[in-house]
Design a protein around this motif. Structure first.
Motif, PDB file in Angstrom:
ATOM      1  N   ALA A  77      27.007 -17.402   7.528  1.00 59.12           N
ATOM      2  CA  ALA A  77      27.037 -16.741   6.218  1.00 59.12           C
ATOM      3  C   ALA A  77      26.619 -17.720   5.126  1.00 59.12           C
ATOM      4  CB  ALA A  77      28.432 -16.194   5.939  1.00 59.12           C
ATOM      5  N   GLU A  78      27.106 -18.944   5.208  1.00 58.69           N
ATOM      6  CA  GLU A  78      26.751 -19.967   4.217  1.00 58.69           C
ATOM      7  C   GLU A  78      25.253 -20.265   4.257  1.00 58.69           C
ATOM      8  OE1 GLU A  78      26.858 -22.717   1.230  1.00 58.69           O
ATOM      9  OE2 GLU A  78      28.428 -21.299   1.805  1.00 58.69           O
ATOM     10  N   LYS A  79      24.695 -20.388   5.452  1.00 56.63           N
ATOM     11  CA  LYS A  79      23.255 -20.695   5.583  1.00 56.63           C
ATOM     12  C   LYS A  79      22.406 -19.563   5.028  1.00 56.63           C
ATOM     13  CE  LYS A  79      24.046 -24.501   7.871  1.00 56.63           C
ATOM     14  NZ  LYS A  79      25.184 -25.127   7.282  1.00 56.63           N
ATOM     15  N   VAL A  80      22.799 -18.322   5.296  1.00 56.86           N
ATOM     16  CA  VAL A  80      22.032 -17.185   4.779  1.00 56.86           C
ATOM     17  C   VAL A  80      22.098 -17.150   3.261  1.00 56.86           C
ATOM     18  CG1 VAL A  80      21.919 -14.655   4.686  1.00 56.86           C
ATOM     19  CG2 VAL A  80      22.194 -15.808   6.878  1.00 56.86           C
ATOM     20  N   SER A  81      23.270 -17.408   2.690  1.00 56.20           N
ATOM     21  CA  SER A  81      23.382 -17.392   1.219  1.00 56.20           C
ATOM     22  C   SER A  81      22.579 -18.544   0.610  1.00 56.20           C
ATOM     23  CB  SER A  81      24.841 -17.443   0.782  1.00 56.20           C
ATOM     24  OG  SER A  81      25.412 -18.690   1.090  1.00 56.20           O
ATOM     25  N   GLN A  82      22.568 -19.715   1.246  1.00 59.01           N
ATOM     26  CA  GLN A  82      21.747 -20.825   0.756  1.00 59.01           C
ATOM     27  C   GLN A  82      20.268 -20.477   0.831  1.00 59.01           C
ATOM     28  OE1 GLN A  82      22.584 -24.445   2.847  1.00 59.01           O
ATOM     29  NE2 GLN A  82      24.682 -24.586   2.073  1.00 59.01           N
ATOM     30  N   TRP A  83      19.885 -19.833   1.917  1.00 59.34           N
ATOM     31  CA  TRP A  83      18.498 -19.426   2.092  1.00 59.34           C
ATOM     32  C   TRP A  83      18.073 -18.483   0.968  1.00 59.34           C
ATOM     33  CZ3 TRP A  83      16.668 -16.441   7.074  1.00 59.34           C
ATOM     34  CH2 TRP A  83      15.286 -16.261   7.041  1.00 59.34           C
ATOM     35  N   LYS A  84      18.919 -17.479   0.682  1.00 54.77           N
ATOM     36  CA  LYS A  84      18.606 -16.528  -0.395  1.00 54.77           C
ATOM     37  C   LYS A  84      18.500 -17.237  -1.739  1.00 54.77           C
ATOM     38  CE  LYS A  84      20.817 -12.341   1.360  1.00 54.77           C
ATOM     39  NZ  LYS A  84      21.933 -11.419   1.114  1.00 54.77           N
ATOM     40  N   ARG A  85      19.469 -18.126  -2.000  1.00 56.47           N
ATOM     41  CA  ARG A  85      19.497 -18.832  -3.282  1.00 56.47           C
ATOM     42  C   ARG A  85      18.253 -19.718  -3.442  1.00 56.47           C
ATOM     43  NH1 ARG A  85      24.598 -21.779  -3.393  1.00 56.47           N
ATOM     44  NH2 ARG A  85      23.481 -22.943  -1.868  1.00 56.47           N
ATOM     45  N   LYS A  95      15.400 -19.431  -1.900  1.00 50.39           N
ATOM     46  CA  LYS A  95      14.211 -18.589  -1.981  1.00 50.39           C
ATOM     47  C   LYS A  95      14.038 -18.064  -3.403  1.00 50.39           C
ATOM     48  CE  LYS A  95      11.906 -14.710   0.147  1.00 50.39           C
ATOM     49  NZ  LYS A  95      11.803 -13.825   1.274  1.00 50.39           N
ATOM     50  N   ARG A  96      15.138 -17.635  -4.017  1.00 51.46           N
ATOM     51  CA  ARG A  96      15.092 -17.137  -5.384  1.00 51.46           C
ATOM     52  C   ARG A  96      14.695 -18.254  -6.346  1.00 51.46           C
ATOM     53  NH1 ARG A  96      19.867 -15.141  -5.505  1.00 51.46           N
ATOM     54  NH2 ARG A  96      20.870 -16.995  -6.353  1.00 51.46           N
ATOM     55  N   MET A  97      15.270 -19.449  -6.150  1.00 50.87           N
ATOM     56  CA  MET A  97      14.942 -20.584  -7.015  1.00 50.87           C
ATOM     57  C   MET A  97      13.461 -20.944  -6.886  1.00 50.87           C
ATOM     58  SD  MET A  97      18.387 -22.940  -6.471  1.00 50.87           S
ATOM     59  CE  MET A  97      17.474 -24.419  -6.417  1.00 50.87           C
ATOM     60  N   PHE A  98      12.944 -20.977  -5.667  1.00 48.09           N
ATOM     61  CA  PHE A  98      11.538 -21.298  -5.470  1.00 48.09           C
ATOM     62  C   PHE A  98      10.652 -20.253  -6.127  1.00 48.09           C
ATOM     63  CE2 PHE A  98       7.590 -20.602  -3.203  1.00 48.09           C
ATOM     64  CZ  PHE A  98       6.986 -21.840  -3.366  1.00 48.09           C
ATOM     65  N   LYS A  99      11.014 -18.975  -5.963  1.00 42.59           N
ATOM     66  CA  LYS A  99      10.202 -17.906  -6.548  1.00 42.59           C
ATOM     67  C   LYS A  99      10.131 -18.052  -8.065  1.00 42.59           C
ATOM     68  CE  LYS A  99       8.987 -13.175  -6.252  1.00 42.59           C
ATOM     69  NZ  LYS A  99       7.725 -13.393  -6.905  1.00 42.59           N
ATOM     70  N   GLU A 100      11.270 -18.347  -8.692  1.00 46.11           N
ATOM     71  CA  GLU A 100      11.283 -18.534 -10.144  1.00 46.11           C
ATOM     72  C   GLU A 100      10.423 -19.733 -10.544  1.00 46.11           C
ATOM     73  OE1 GLU A 100      15.379 -18.868 -11.230  1.00 46.11           O
ATOM     74  OE2 GLU A 100      15.811 -16.761 -10.789  1.00 46.11           O
ATOM     75  N   LEU A 101      10.573 -20.826  -9.828  1.00 43.77           N
ATOM     76  CA  LEU A 101       9.779 -22.022 -10.109  1.00 43.77           C
ATOM     77  C   LEU A 101       8.295 -21.749  -9.911  1.00 43.77           C
ATOM     78  CD1 LEU A 101      11.600 -25.119  -8.665  1.00 43.77           C
ATOM     79  CD2 LEU A 101      10.246 -25.077 -10.727  1.00 43.77           C
ATOM     80  N   TRP A 102       7.959 -21.121  -8.808  1.00 45.15           N
ATOM     81  CA  TRP A 102       6.562 -20.825  -8.497  1.00 45.15           C
ATOM     82  C   TRP A 102       5.953 -19.914  -9.564  1.00 45.15           C
ATOM     83  CZ3 TRP A 102       2.912 -22.835  -5.672  1.00 45.15           C
ATOM     84  CH2 TRP A 102       1.773 -22.106  -5.391  1.00 45.15           C
ATOM     85  N   ASP A 103       6.709 -18.910  -9.976  1.00 36.55           N
ATOM     86  CA  ASP A 103       6.211 -18.006 -11.017  1.00 36.55           C
ATOM     87  C   ASP A 103       5.969 -18.761 -12.319  1.00 36.55           C
ATOM     88  OD1 ASP A 103       6.226 -15.888  -9.268  1.00 36.55           O
ATOM     89  OD2 ASP A 103       8.146 -15.078  -9.974  1.00 36.55           O
ATOM     90  N   ASN A 104       6.883 -19.671 -12.670  1.00 28.00           N
ATOM     91  CA  ASN A 104       6.706 -20.466 -13.894  1.00 28.00           C
ATOM     92  C   ASN A 104       5.496 -21.394 -13.792  1.00 28.00           C
ATOM     93  OD1 ASN A 104       8.875 -19.365 -15.259  1.00 28.00           O
ATOM     94  ND2 ASN A 104      10.316 -20.906 -14.492  1.00 28.00           N
ATOM     95  N   ILE A 105       5.283 -21.999 -12.645  1.00 29.70           N
ATOM     96  CA  ILE A 105       4.164 -22.925 -12.464  1.00 29.70           C
ATOM     97  C   ILE A 105       2.834 -22.191 -12.492  1.00 29.70           C
ATOM     98  CG2 ILE A 105       3.044 -24.452 -10.778  1.00 29.70           C
ATOM     99  CD1 ILE A 105       5.860 -25.312  -9.897  1.00 29.70           C
ATOM    100  N   THR A 106       2.767 -21.059 -11.829  1.00 29.79           N
ATOM    101  CA  THR A 106       1.492 -20.349 -11.699  1.00 29.79           C
ATOM    102  C   THR A 106       1.272 -19.290 -12.771  1.00 29.79           C
ATOM    103  OG1 THR A 106       2.498 -18.762 -10.171  1.00 29.79           O
ATOM    104  CG2 THR A 106       1.420 -20.703  -9.211  1.00 29.79           C
ATOM    105  N   GLU A 107       2.192 -19.198 -13.725  1.00 31.18           N
ATOM    106  CA  GLU A 107       2.087 -18.155 -14.755  1.00 31.18           C
ATOM    107  C   GLU A 107       0.779 -18.264 -15.547  1.00 31.18           C
ATOM    108  OE1 GLU A 107       4.764 -16.447 -18.458  1.00 31.18           O
ATOM    109  OE2 GLU A 107       5.423 -18.192 -17.328  1.00 31.18           O
ATOM    110  N   HIS A 108       0.416 -19.443 -15.964  1.00 36.37           N
ATOM    111  CA  HIS A 108      -0.783 -19.622 -16.775  1.00 36.37           C
ATOM    112  C   HIS A 108      -1.871 -20.372 -16.023  1.00 36.37           C
ATOM    113  CE1 HIS A 108       1.290 -18.016 -20.215  1.00 36.37           C
ATOM    114  NE2 HIS A 108       2.290 -18.867 -20.034  1.00 36.37           N
ATOM    115  N   SER A 109      -1.777 -20.380 -14.719  1.00 38.87           N
ATOM    116  CA  SER A 109      -2.763 -21.095 -13.913  1.00 38.87           C
ATOM    117  C   SER A 109      -4.030 -20.258 -13.766  1.00 38.87           C
ATOM    118  CB  SER A 109      -2.183 -21.390 -12.531  1.00 38.87           C
ATOM    119  OG  SER A 109      -3.155 -21.976 -11.720  1.00 38.87           O
ATOM    120  N   PRO A 110      -5.199 -20.892 -13.962  1.00 37.31           N
ATOM    121  CA  PRO A 110      -6.446 -20.141 -13.811  1.00 37.31           C
ATOM    122  C   PRO A 110      -6.806 -19.901 -12.339  1.00 37.31           C
ATOM    123  CG  PRO A 110      -6.929 -22.414 -14.361  1.00 37.31           C
ATOM    124  CD  PRO A 110      -5.435 -22.251 -14.436  1.00 37.31           C
ATOM    125  N   LYS A 111      -6.213 -20.677 -11.426  1.00 39.47           N
ATOM    126  CA  LYS A 111      -6.510 -20.522 -10.001  1.00 39.47           C
ATOM    127  C   LYS A 111      -5.836 -19.270  -9.456  1.00 39.47           C
ATOM    128  CE  LYS A 111      -7.229 -25.171  -8.287  1.00 39.47           C
ATOM    129  NZ  LYS A 111      -6.811 -26.150  -7.293  1.00 39.47           N
TER     130      LYS A 111
END
Length: 144
Positions: free
Chosen positions: A79-87, A89-105
């Motif tokens: 249960a702990e591993k699954v919750s860490q995985w979700k957390r 994944k969500r953190m990476f998605k937010e970071l990735w969206d912020n990084i690629t938000e204004h990227s021309p690529k």
């Protein structure tokens, strides 16, 4: 002499043919197990069957092979591993969206350039593990 030579050539061919037949038969016999090898293999297999039957009888008698405390520890860890995985994944998605938000690529090209793979790219889905966790929690509640 020519007749004798031809006759000897025929005999030689017949002898070579007989030799090849005998050699193939010898190879066939050598590939088979000897009696001692067969008996040792038989005893190995009988002991293996006996061990497996003992395990099967234990399982059929209802003996628990995993202690309830160990099972609970493993389930909590899962249960702990699954919750860490979700957390994460969500953190990476937010970071990735912020990084690629204004990227021309193109995001896909950039992702491939960096060597990043999403769970879905490798046919892994966190939702299936969450469902498994939910069914575990249901069983816990029912057994209480």
């Amino acid at each position: 002499m020519k007749k004798t030579n031809a006759k000897l050539q025929e005999e030689l061919a017949d002898q070579k043919k007989a030799i090849s037949e005998v050699e193939s038969e010898v190879r066939g016999l050598q590939s088979n197990l000897t009696l001692t090898e067969i008996t040792s293999k038989k005893s190995e297999l009988q002991s293996e069957v006996q061990e497996m039957e003992e395990k099967l009888n234990k399982l059929r008698s209802g003996v628990t092979l995993v202690k309830p405390e160990d099972k609970k520890i493993i389930e909590n860890s899962f249960a702990e591993k699954v919750s860490q995985w979700k957390r994460r994944k969500r953190m990476f998605k937010e970071l990735w969206d912020n990084i690629t938000e204004h990227s021309p690529k193109d995001q896909k090209e950039f992702k491939e350039e960096l060597g990043i793979e999403y769970d879905e790219d490798v046919d892994v889905n966190v939702q299936s593990y969450s469902d498994m966790l939910a069914s575990l929690n249901k069983r816990r509640k029912i057994s209480r």
